[in-house]
Design a protein around this motif. Structure first.
Motif, short mmCIF file in Angstrom:
data_model
loop_
_atom_site.label_atom_id
_atom_site.label_comp_id
_atom_site.label_asym_id
_atom_site.label_seq_id
_atom_site.Cartn_x
_atom_site.Cartn_y
_atom_site.Cartn_z
N THR A 72 -8.49 6.93 -7.22
CA THR A 72 -7.22 5.84 -7.18
C THR A 72 -7.14 5.52 -5.75
O THR A 72 -7.34 6.17 -4.72
CB THR A 72 -6.03 6.56 -7.99
OG1 THR A 72 -5.67 7.72 -6.96
CG2 THR A 72 -6.42 6.91 -9.35
N THR A 73 -6.19 4.27 -5.65
CA THR A 73 -5.88 3.90 -4.46
C THR A 73 -4.35 3.83 -4.61
O THR A 73 -3.69 3.28 -5.54
CB THR A 73 -6.40 2.39 -4.28
OG1 THR A 73 -7.75 2.54 -4.24
CG2 THR A 73 -5.75 2.06 -2.95
N THR A 74 -3.66 4.41 -3.71
CA THR A 74 -2.33 4.09 -3.44
C THR A 74 -1.73 3.52 -2.60
O THR A 74 -2.26 3.55 -1.30
CB THR A 74 -1.77 5.63 -3.32
OG1 THR A 74 -1.97 6.49 -4.40
CG2 THR A 74 -0.09 5.68 -3.38
N ALA A 75 -0.65 2.40 -2.85
CA ALA A 75 -0.13 1.76 -1.52
C ALA A 75 1.17 1.94 -1.51
O ALA A 75 2.10 2.18 -2.37
CB ALA A 75 -0.25 0.38 -1.88
N THR A 76 1.78 2.14 -0.26
CA THR A 76 3.11 2.47 -0.09
C THR A 76 3.63 1.32 1.11
O THR A 76 3.08 1.02 1.90
CB THR A 76 3.42 3.79 0.78
OG1 THR A 76 2.99 4.67 -0.12
CG2 THR A 76 5.05 4.11 1.01
N VAL A 77 4.91 0.65 0.47
CA VAL A 77 5.56 -0.42 1.14
C VAL A 77 6.80 0.00 1.60
O VAL A 77 7.79 0.40 0.54
CB VAL A 77 5.24 -1.76 0.37
CG1 VAL A 77 6.02 -2.77 1.05
CG2 VAL A 77 3.83 -2.14 0.30
N GLU A 78 7.12 -0.25 2.90
CA GLU A 78 8.58 0.15 3.06
C GLU A 78 9.32 -1.22 3.53
O GLU A 78 8.78 -1.95 4.49
CB GLU A 78 8.60 1.10 4.26
CG GLU A 78 9.99 1.30 4.65
CD GLU A 78 10.22 2.34 5.68
OE1 GLU A 78 11.31 2.83 6.04
OE2 GLU A 78 9.10 2.77 6.14
N VAL A 79 10.26 -1.75 3.24
CA VAL A 79 10.78 -3.03 3.41
C VAL A 79 12.53 -2.80 4.02
O VAL A 79 13.02 -2.24 3.28
CB VAL A 79 10.96 -3.94 2.24
CG1 VAL A 79 11.87 -5.29 2.80
CG2 VAL A 79 9.61 -4.34 1.67
N GLN A 80 12.54 -3.40 5.15
CA GLN A 80 13.91 -3.38 5.62
C GLN A 80 14.85 -4.36 4.97
O GLN A 80 14.38 -5.23 4.73
CB GLN A 80 14.03 -3.81 7.01
CG GLN A 80 13.33 -2.89 8.19
CD GLN A 80 13.97 -1.45 8.11
OE1 GLN A 80 13.15 -0.52 7.74
NE2 GLN A 80 14.93 -1.63 8.62
N VAL A 81 16.05 -3.60 4.48
CA VAL A 81 16.84 -4.63 3.63
C VAL A 81 17.78 -5.51 4.49
O VAL A 81 18.28 -4.88 5.75
CB VAL A 81 17.68 -3.68 2.90
CG1 VAL A 81 19.13 -4.44 2.26
CG2 VAL A 81 17.06 -2.72 2.06
N PRO A 82 17.84 -6.82 4.45
CA PRO A 82 18.67 -7.46 5.50
C PRO A 82 20.06 -7.35 4.91
O PRO A 82 20.61 -6.95 4.19
CB PRO A 82 18.30 -9.00 4.96
CG PRO A 82 17.35 -8.76 3.85
CD PRO A 82 17.29 -7.34 3.57
N THR A 83 20.91 -7.26 6.07
CA THR A 83 22.30 -7.02 6.15
C THR A 83 23.00 -8.14 6.38
O THR A 83 22.78 -9.21 7.02
CB THR A 83 22.61 -5.81 7.31
OG1 THR A 83 22.32 -6.34 8.44
CG2 THR A 83 21.84 -4.51 6.98
N LEU A 84 24.04 -8.29 5.46
CA LEU A 84 25.00 -9.60 5.60
C LEU A 84 26.42 -8.83 6.11
O LEU A 84 27.12 -9.73 6.82
CB LEU A 84 25.24 -9.94 4.20
CG LEU A 84 26.11 -11.17 4.10
CD1 LEU A 84 25.59 -12.47 4.62
CD2 LEU A 84 26.48 -11.43 2.45
N LEU A 85 26.84 -7.74 5.88
CA LEU A 85 28.20 -7.33 6.51
C LEU A 85 27.88 -6.67 7.76
O LEU A 85 27.07 -5.88 7.89
CB LEU A 85 28.58 -6.15 5.32
CG LEU A 85 29.00 -6.65 4.13
CD1 LEU A 85 29.37 -5.54 3.21
CD2 LEU A 85 29.82 -7.83 3.85
#
Length: 109
Positions: A72-85
């Motif tokens: 198997t191949t596993t991918a991990t993605v981390e995304v920074q959440v844009p902040t509005l406040l």
């Protein structure tokens, strides 16, 4: 009129909080899409990082990690959440994982 003027900041804060919650959901959706695309491409022998980045919004700050195993191949993605406040810290991130089976390139008949 005076009551509305006093309550208006609360209404604006609730509205901005709802939009921020939508941004968290959007970041989670993008991270999931990027993880699936990266795992699928890497399991077929292509560049998982490039496919994961192409599947996400280019304006989001993200990191992609692909691990290729025997089956198997596993991918991990981390995304920074844009902040509005302005009073919310900017260190929110969403992490998603996806696992795909590797292509069977062995053609034993």
């Amino acid at each position: 009129m005076l009551e509305f003027a006093g309550f208006l900041p609360v209404l604006l804060l609730v509205g901005l909080a709802a939009i921020q919650l939508g941004l968290v959901g959007y970041a989670a959706n993008q991270a999931g899409s990027g993880a699936r695309a990266a795992a699928r491409a890497a399991s077929q022998g292509d560049s998982g990082e490039a496919a994961g980045a192409a599947a996400m919004d280019g304006d989001l700050s993200s990191s992609i990690d692909v691990g290729i195993g025997a089956e198997t191949t596993t991918a991990t993605v981390e995304v920074q959440v844009p902040t509005l406040l302005p009073f919310i810290g900017s260190d929110w991130s969403v992490t998603k994982h996806a696992t795909m089976p590797n292509d069977d390139t062995d053609t034993d008949d």
